[in-house]
Motif scaffolding. Structure first.
Motif, PDB file in Angstrom:
ATOM      1  N   THR A   1       0.846  -1.192   0.000  1.00  0.00           N
ATOM      2  CA  THR A   1       0.000   0.000   0.000  1.00  0.00           C
ATOM      3  C   THR A   1       0.883   1.244   0.000  1.00  0.00           C
ATOM      4  OG1 THR A   1      -0.094   0.244   2.414  1.00  0.00           O
ATOM      5  CG2 THR A   1      -1.726  -1.227   1.394  1.00  0.00           C
ATOM      6  N   VAL A   2       0.291   2.375  -0.306  1.00  0.00           N
ATOM      7  CA  VAL A   2       1.013   3.640  -0.214  1.00  0.00           C
ATOM      8  C   VAL A   2       1.444   3.895   1.222  1.00  0.00           C
ATOM      9  CG1 VAL A   2       0.775   6.150  -0.428  1.00  0.00           C
ATOM     10  CG2 VAL A   2      -0.060   4.662  -2.250  1.00  0.00           C
ATOM     11  N   GLU A   3       0.603   3.545   2.177  1.00  0.00           N
ATOM     12  CA  GLU A   3       0.954   3.741   3.579  1.00  0.00           C
ATOM     13  C   GLU A   3       2.165   2.898   3.964  1.00  0.00           C
ATOM     14  OE1 GLU A   3       1.111   5.210   7.367  1.00  0.00           O
ATOM     15  OE2 GLU A   3       0.011   5.986   5.636  1.00  0.00           O
ATOM     16  N   ASP A   4       2.294   1.687   3.400  1.00  0.00           N
ATOM     17  CA  ASP A   4       3.499   0.879   3.637  1.00  0.00           C
ATOM     18  C   ASP A   4       4.737   1.636   3.163  1.00  0.00           C
ATOM     19  OD1 ASP A   4       1.979  -1.200   4.644  1.00  0.00           O
ATOM     20  OD2 ASP A   4       1.984  -2.350   2.777  1.00  0.00           O
ATOM     21  N   TYR A   5       4.640   2.239   1.996  1.00  0.00           N
ATOM     22  CA  TYR A   5       5.768   3.017   1.474  1.00  0.00           C
ATOM     23  C   TYR A   5       6.033   4.244   2.339  1.00  0.00           C
ATOM     24  CZ  TYR A   5       6.975   0.523  -2.783  1.00  0.00           C
ATOM     25  OH  TYR A   5       7.452  -0.416  -3.665  1.00  0.00           O
ATOM     26  N   ARG A   6       4.983   4.836   2.868  1.00  0.00           N
ATOM     27  CA  ARG A   6       5.174   5.971   3.756  1.00  0.00           C
ATOM     28  C   ARG A   6       5.990   5.580   4.982  1.00  0.00           C
ATOM     29  NH1 ARG A   6       2.651   8.301   8.229  1.00  0.00           N
ATOM     30  NH2 ARG A   6       2.800  10.598   8.281  1.00  0.00           N
ATOM     31  N   ARG A   7       5.671   4.434   5.570  1.00  0.00           N
ATOM     32  CA  ARG A   7       6.417   3.983   6.748  1.00  0.00           C
ATOM     33  C   ARG A   7       7.875   3.686   6.395  1.00  0.00           C
ATOM     34  NH1 ARG A   7       1.269   1.556   8.156  1.00  0.00           N
ATOM     35  NH2 ARG A   7       1.773  -0.295   6.938  1.00  0.00           N
ATOM     36  N   LYS A   8       8.093   3.074   5.230  1.00  0.00           N
ATOM     37  CA  LYS A   8       9.467   2.792   4.809  1.00  0.00           C
ATOM     38  C   LYS A   8      10.235   4.083   4.542  1.00  0.00           C
ATOM     39  CE  LYS A   8       9.297  -1.904   2.960  1.00  0.00           C
ATOM     40  NZ  LYS A   8      10.465  -2.364   3.738  1.00  0.00           N
ATOM     41  N   ALA A   9       9.567   5.054   3.959  1.00  0.00           N
ATOM     42  CA  ALA A   9      10.213   6.341   3.696  1.00  0.00           C
ATOM     43  C   ALA A   9      10.594   7.024   4.996  1.00  0.00           C
ATOM     44  CB  ALA A   9       9.294   7.228   2.869  1.00  0.00           C
ATOM     45  N   ARG A  10       9.716   6.945   5.987  1.00  0.00           N
ATOM     46  CA  ARG A  10      10.024   7.570   7.283  1.00  0.00           C
ATOM     47  C   ARG A  10      11.278   6.969   7.891  1.00  0.00           C
ATOM     48  NH1 ARG A  10      12.001   9.843  10.353  1.00  0.00           N
ATOM     49  NH2 ARG A  10      11.352  10.720  12.355  1.00  0.00           N
ATOM     50  N   ARG A  11      11.440   5.662   7.766  1.00  0.00           N
ATOM     51  CA  ARG A  11      12.637   5.009   8.321  1.00  0.00           C
ATOM     52  C   ARG A  11      13.883   5.342   7.507  1.00  0.00           C
ATOM     53  NH1 ARG A  11       8.850   0.692   8.997  1.00  0.00           N
ATOM     54  NH2 ARG A  11       9.600  -0.342   7.107  1.00  0.00           N
ATOM     55  N   ALA A  12      13.705   5.600   6.211  1.00  0.00           N
ATOM     56  CA  ALA A  12      14.856   5.828   5.329  1.00  0.00           C
ATOM     57  C   ALA A  12      15.412   7.236   5.412  1.00  0.00           C
ATOM     58  CB  ALA A  12      14.472   5.513   3.877  1.00  0.00           C
ATOM     59  N   LEU A  13      14.612   8.183   5.885  1.00  0.00           N
ATOM     60  CA  LEU A  13      15.000   9.595   5.807  1.00  0.00           C
ATOM     61  C   LEU A  13      15.285  10.186   7.175  1.00  0.00           C
ATOM     62  CD1 LEU A  13      12.323  10.838   3.245  1.00  0.00           C
ATOM     63  CD2 LEU A  13      14.714  10.265   2.770  1.00  0.00           C
ATOM     64  N   PRO A  14      16.267  11.079   7.271  1.00  0.00           N
ATOM     65  CA  PRO A  14      16.465  11.835   8.509  1.00  0.00           C
ATOM     66  C   PRO A  14      15.211  12.640   8.849  1.00  0.00           C
ATOM     67  CG  PRO A  14      18.311  12.161   6.996  1.00  0.00           C
ATOM     68  CD  PRO A  14      17.251  11.450   6.226  1.00  0.00           C
ATOM     69  N   THR A  15      15.030  12.920  10.113  1.00  0.00           N
ATOM     70  CA  THR A  15      13.819  13.593  10.568  1.00  0.00           C
ATOM     71  C   THR A  15      13.630  14.951   9.905  1.00  0.00           C
ATOM     72  OG1 THR A  15      13.922  12.448  12.685  1.00  0.00           O
ATOM     73  CG2 THR A  15      12.602  14.454  12.607  1.00  0.00           C
ATOM     74  N   MET A  16      14.713  15.701   9.716  1.00  0.00           N
ATOM     75  CA  MET A  16      14.564  17.023   9.125  1.00  0.00           C
ATOM     76  C   MET A  16      14.118  16.935   7.665  1.00  0.00           C
ATOM     77  SD  MET A  16      18.571  18.212   9.237  1.00  0.00           S
ATOM     78  CE  MET A  16      18.199  19.895   8.710  1.00  0.00           C
ATOM     79  N   VAL A  17      14.570  15.916   6.939  1.00  0.00           N
ATOM     80  CA  VAL A  17      14.116  15.725   5.558  1.00  0.00           C
ATOM     81  C   VAL A  17      12.676  15.217   5.550  1.00  0.00           C
ATOM     82  CG1 VAL A  17      14.527  14.490   3.398  1.00  0.00           C
ATOM     83  CG2 VAL A  17      16.459  15.320   4.744  1.00  0.00           C
ATOM     84  N   TRP A  18      12.345  14.333   6.487  1.00  0.00           N
ATOM     85  CA  TRP A  18      10.984  13.826   6.586  1.00  0.00           C
ATOM     86  C   TRP A  18       9.997  14.968   6.849  1.00  0.00           C
ATOM     87  CZ3 TRP A  18       8.078  10.141   5.036  1.00  0.00           C
ATOM     88  CH2 TRP A  18       6.850   9.893   5.644  1.00  0.00           C
ATOM     89  N   ALA A  19      10.390  15.932   7.669  1.00  0.00           N
ATOM     90  CA  ALA A  19       9.522  17.077   7.931  1.00  0.00           C
ATOM     91  C   ALA A  19       9.259  17.854   6.649  1.00  0.00           C
ATOM     92  CB  ALA A  19      10.154  17.987   8.985  1.00  0.00           C
ATOM     93  N   PHE A  20      10.261  17.970   5.786  1.00  0.00           N
ATOM     94  CA  PHE A  20      10.114  18.632   4.493  1.00  0.00           C
ATOM     95  C   PHE A  20       9.151  17.865   3.597  1.00  0.00           C
ATOM     96  CE2 PHE A  20      11.705  18.750   0.046  1.00  0.00           C
ATOM     97  CZ  PHE A  20      11.413  20.069  -0.258  1.00  0.00           C
ATOM     98  N   VAL A  21       9.238  16.547   3.606  1.00  0.00           N
ATOM     99  CA  VAL A  21       8.416  15.710   2.730  1.00  0.00           C
ATOM    100  C   VAL A  21       6.974  15.642   3.218  1.00  0.00           C
ATOM    101  CG1 VAL A  21       8.025  13.320   1.962  1.00  0.00           C
ATOM    102  CG2 VAL A  21      10.337  14.296   1.916  1.00  0.00           C
ATOM    103  N   ASP A  22       6.785  15.385   4.503  1.00  0.00           N
ATOM    104  CA  ASP A  22       5.475  14.990   5.001  1.00  0.00           C
ATOM    105  C   ASP A  22       4.735  16.102   5.735  1.00  0.00           C
ATOM    106  OD1 ASP A  22       4.016  12.473   4.802  1.00  0.00           O
ATOM    107  OD2 ASP A  22       3.871  12.543   6.991  1.00  0.00           O
ATOM    108  N   GLY A  23       5.378  17.227   5.965  1.00  0.00           N
ATOM    109  CA  GLY A  23       4.758  18.287   6.749  1.00  0.00           C
ATOM    110  C   GLY A  23       3.905  19.227   5.922  1.00  0.00           C
ATOM    111  N   GLY A  24       3.172  20.072   6.657  1.00  0.00           N
ATOM    112  CA  GLY A  24       2.339  21.084   6.016  1.00  0.00           C
ATOM    113  C   GLY A  24       2.526  22.425   6.689  1.00  0.00           C
ATOM    114  N   ALA A  25       1.633  23.342   6.403  1.00  0.00           N
ATOM    115  CA  ALA A  25       1.722  24.691   6.948  1.00  0.00           C
ATOM    116  C   ALA A  25       1.077  24.764   8.336  1.00  0.00           C
ATOM    117  CB  ALA A  25       1.038  25.686   6.018  1.00  0.00           C
TER     118      ALA A  25
END
Length: 407
Positions: A16-40
């Motif tokens: 699922t897309v959510e599975d990929y989301r979890r894998k992406a979270r583990r693959a990326l540093p927190t500051m990059v993850w905030a750029f990818v997954d965050g909002g305003a």
């Protein structure tokens, strides 16, 4: 033992897309993850983009004999094998060093197209050289450089010369959104690197290795260099070039520059959609920039019916924001969209598995759309309309919708 090994292997593969989301979270540093997954700001609109899909249920009819396998549609005069294309995402090289180049290749593998951002980690020429098909270009209508030559015109000419088929003009970024999650995790301009953040990055050795050796982290259309310093310069340049005074007259100039299909991205208001149509737009993309600009703005799916009611049938309407499932795509099409764009989902795929991950995300959407249509008894995405939807009601019996969303 073999059965156990097989089971473990299957569990590790995202489905699922959510599975990929979890894998992406583990693959990326927190500051990059905030750029990818965050909002305003409080991320109200970011959440609303998702919850808006929950306000609609799908109507199903049985024993129709329909397999739901006809998924094709057209965007920018190009036949797509499914009603999903890749929305523009800037500086995607931060997530995976192959960035937009791999995203465009993944789109080709799925029989669709990518919209390449002005803020891409690769130039339009580099992506054109690395791909077989003609993709689309997204333009930020920035101001002129010190020379007085319109920078936007220069970008438009480069995209045309490189073979791009359609132009998407983003109109909802007159100033940067207040992305507080990014800032709290050090993704300001310039980024703030602390020992803790450096350790967090080092704990992702594959990402850290490519970050240090490939350095595909700047907006290459603005700064023809690699590395952290170039990334900061390009980000500062973007902010300096933004146009708070942007008007419809500017859009009319861009229409004159670009002779191919032109779409306006970032519209939520039906009046704006009508104005864009009158100025010669070939289509509208209903979008709130993934919840990254005006917080508490209307969710894309909530805005879609009003825009469709105003201009539907005259020019196509597309949607992006919050799309995570094939059923989300079906709901958007039933509400009048011709196709939808996805941003974060393919970025999750890139972060987890590079080009293969992005391509697999698109195949997940294809399978889910086809399955959803079959279970609904619908043969073709072109048949979808509001009669295929039921609005959800709350416990008091009130509908989660307004007069524009009647079925």
């Amino acid at each position: 033992m073999s059965a156990i090994s097989f089971d473990v292997s299957m569990r590790s593969r995202p489905i699922t897309v959510e599975d990929y989301r979890r894998k992406a979270r583990r693959a990326l540093p927190t500051m990059v993850w905030a750029f990818v997954d965050g909002g305003a700001e409080d991320e109200v609109t970011l959440r609303a983009n998702r919850t808006a899909f929950d306000r609609w249920q799908l109507r199903s009819k049985v024993l129709t004999g329909n397999a739901g396998t006809s998924l094709s549609t057209k965007v920018g005069g190009v036949e797509l094998s499914l009603p999903v294309f890749l929305s523009p995402t800037g500086m995607t090289g931060l997530v995976h060093w192959t960035g937009e180049r791999s995203a465009a290749r993944a789109a080709e593998r799925a029989g669709t197209r990518a919209v390449i951002s002005t803020a891409s980690s690769y130039t339009v020429e580099e992506i054109a050289d690395a791909t077989s098909d003609n993709h689309f270009f997204q333009l930020y209508p920035w101001t002129s450089l010190a020379t007085g030559e319109p920078l936007s015109k220069r970008f438009v000419d480069r995209a045309h010369s490189a073979g791009y088929r359609a132009l998407f003009v983003t109109v909802d970024v007159p100033v940067p959104g207040n992305r507080e999650r990014e800032r709290k995790h050090g993704m300001g301009i310039p980024p703030t690197l602390t020992p803790k953040r450096a350790l967090d990055a080092a704990l992702r050795p594959r990402w850290a290795y490519h970050f240090l050796t490939k350095q595909r982290i700047s907006s290459r259309m603005l700064v023809n260099e690699r590395g952290a310093a170039a990334a900061v310069r390009s980000a500062r340049t973007q902010q300096r070039l933004m146009r708070p005074d942007l008007s419809w007259d500017d859009l009319a100039r861009i229409r004159d520059w670009w002779q191919g299909p032109l779409y306006i991205k970032g519209i939520l208001d039906p009046d704006d959609a009508e104005t864009a149509l009158n100025l010669g737009a070939d289509g509208i993309m209903v979008s709130n920039h993934g919840g990254r600009q005006l917080d508490s703005a209307l969710a894309g799916l909530e805005a879609l019916p009003g825009v469709v009611d105003r201009i539907g049938g005259r020019i196509p309407v597309y949607l992006d924001g919050g799309v995570r499932r094939g059923s989300d795509v079906v709901k958007a099409l039933a509400l009048g969209a011709t196709a939808v764009g996805i941003g974060r989902p393919y970025v999750y795929g890139l972060a987890a598995r590079g080009e293969d991950g992005a391509a697999h995300v698109l195949e997940i959407f294809r399978e889910e759309i086809a399955r959803t249509l079959t279970l609904m008894g619908v043969a073709d995405v072109a048949e979808l309309d509001r009669t295929h939807l039921h609005p959800v009601t709350d416990t008091a019996g009130a509908q989660y919708t307004d007069h524009r969303h009647t079925t």
